[in-house]
Write an enzyme that holds these catalytic residues in place. Structure first.
Site, short mmCIF file in Angstrom:
data_model
loop_
_atom_site.label_atom_id
_atom_site.label_comp_id
_atom_site.label_asym_id
_atom_site.label_seq_id
_atom_site.Cartn_x
_atom_site.Cartn_y
_atom_site.Cartn_z
N PRO A 2 0.89 -1.22 0.34
CA PRO A 2 0.27 0.34 -0.11
C PRO A 2 0.99 1.20 0.03
CG PRO A 2 -0.13 -0.79 2.37
CD PRO A 2 0.84 -2.31 1.05
N GLU A 3 0.45 2.39 -0.75
CA GLU A 3 1.42 3.38 -1.03
C GLU A 3 0.32 4.52 0.19
OE1 GLU A 3 1.94 4.50 -4.69
OE2 GLU A 3 2.41 2.11 -5.50
N LYS A 53 4.91 5.65 4.08
CA LYS A 53 3.82 4.47 4.43
C LYS A 53 4.05 3.68 6.08
CE LYS A 53 5.29 3.48 0.24
NZ LYS A 53 5.84 2.48 -1.19
N GLN A 70 4.12 -2.97 5.09
CA GLN A 70 4.96 -3.44 4.35
C GLN A 70 4.53 -4.16 2.91
OE1 GLN A 70 6.71 -5.92 7.44
NE2 GLN A 70 8.68 -5.45 7.50
N ARG A 262 10.78 -2.69 -11.27
CA ARG A 262 9.73 -2.77 -11.03
C ARG A 262 9.10 -1.71 -11.83
NH1 ARG A 262 8.26 -0.23 -5.61
NH2 ARG A 262 6.61 -1.63 -6.16
#
Length: 275
Positions: A2-3, A53, A70, A262
Site C-alpha cells: 500500500p502507498e 507508508k 510492508q 519494477r
C-alpha cells in the site's frame, strides 16, 4: 505494498474509531511488545499520523505505536471484538467500548516514547509526507533541484522514501505522465516548466488518490467510463497497468518498461525524450 494514500485512509479510519473513548484492551502478537499492553490499556488515542507508508498512533500517556504495513499488512476497523474471517495473522488489536482497530500480517511494529519517534530509523530518513504535512509546490521544486536529488533519475527518486514519503509504483508512473517527463530523465535534465509541472503533478496525484480511493485518472473521464460499465482497473489510471492500450490524451500506445526492477508505464509521445 500500500502507498501513502492507502495508509492515510487507513489512519483516518483508525483515528475515527479510537479517538473518542479509552482504549480498554490491547493485544500485541510479538513477545517483545507484550509488556506494553498494560501500559497502553486505559490510555486514550489523541491522534493518528502518517509518515510516508508508516502509521503513528499517538496516545495521551506519551507513547506512540509505530507500524509499517510492508507488503501484506492490512488494517481492519470493526465493531468491538468482531474479528474478520480470513487466513491472516493478527499482529495488533486496539479495542474501545464500540470499535476495534486490527492490524493483520504486518511485522514491523514498535512502541516508542513520543520523544523517540523522530529518531526512529524510518521516520528520521523519510521525506515530506504530502498528506500529513503542509508542503507547497515551490518547496517540492526546490527539493527536486537540490544537490542530493537533482542528478538521480526520476524513476529512482519517486520510489526513494527519503525523497518524498508515501509514493510507490503506481503513483510513480502517474506523476511522470501528468508532468510529461520521460522516465529516463533526471530533475537536472528538466526545464523550469517541467519541474513546476512535476511539483504540481506530485501534489495532485497523491492528494487525488487519497481523496478518491486510488483513482488517478481524470475524474470526469473515470466516472464516464464507470457509467459505461468499465471495470475499476479500466478506468482507474492514466497509464499504470495499461500497456498496449491507447493513451487517454493522444491515442499513442502505452509502453511498459522495467525501472528499478519494477514495472513502469508511460506514453512515448506525451513524455517525449528530447535529443
Amino acid at each position: 505494498m500500500p502507498e501513502g494514500p492507502e495508509i492515510r485512509r487507513a489512519a483516518d479510519q483508525v483515528e475515527k474509531a479510537l479517538l473518542k473513548g479509552t482504549v480498554l484492551d490491547v493485544y500485541f502478537a510479538f513477545d517483545q511488545l507484550k509488556g506494553y499492553e498494560s501500559i497502553l490499556k486505559g490510555a486514550s488515542v489523541k491522534k493518528v499520523d502518517t509518515k510516508g507508508k508508516a502509521m503513528l498512533i499517538r496516545f495521551d500517556n506519551g507513547y506512540t505505536i509505530y507500524s509499517h504495513n510492508q507488503l501484506y499488512g492490512k488494517w481492519y476497523v470493526r465493531n468491538a471484538y468482531n474479528y474478520p474471517k480470513n487466513n491472516r495473522q493478527l499482529r495488533l488489536a486496539l479495542h474501545n467500548e464500540k470499535k476495534s482497530a486490527l492490524l493483520y500480517s504486518a511485522s514491523d511494529i514498535e512502541v516508542l516514547r513520543d520523544e523517540e519517534v523522530p529518531l526512529h530509523p524510518f521516520v528520521a530518513k523519510v521525506g515530506p509526507d504530502l498528506l500529513s504535512e503542509e508542503v507547497t509546490a515551490e518547496q517540492l521544486k526546490e527539493r527536486f533541484q537540490s544537490k542530493a536529488f537533482s542528478g538521480k533519475k526520476w524513476t529512482s527518486l519517486l520510489l526513494d522514501q527519503s525523497f518524498i514519503g508515501g509514493i510507490g509504483n503506481y503513483l510513480r508512473s502517474e506523476i511522470l505522465f501528468l508532468a510529461g517527463i520521460h522516465p529516463d530523465y533526471r530533475p537536472k535534465d528538466c526545464s523550469e516548466e517541467q519541474l513546476e509541472r512535476a511539483a504540481e503533478a506530485t501534489i495532485t496525484m497523491v492528494t487525488q488518490s487519497y481523496k478518491y480511493n486510488g483513482i488517478t485518472n481524470d475524474l470526469e473521464l473515470a466516472m464516464k467510463l464507470k457509467e459505461e460499465g468499465k471495470t475499476r482497473r479500466e478506468y482507474r489510471h492514466w497509464v499504470f497497468n495499461r500497456e498496449a492500450q491507447p493513451c487517454r490524451i493522444d491515442g499513442t500506445e502505452i509502453q511498459k518498461m522495467k525501472a528499478g526492477s519494477r514495472r513502469l508505464y508511460f506514453c512515448p509521445t506525451c513524455q517525449t525524450k528530447l535529443k
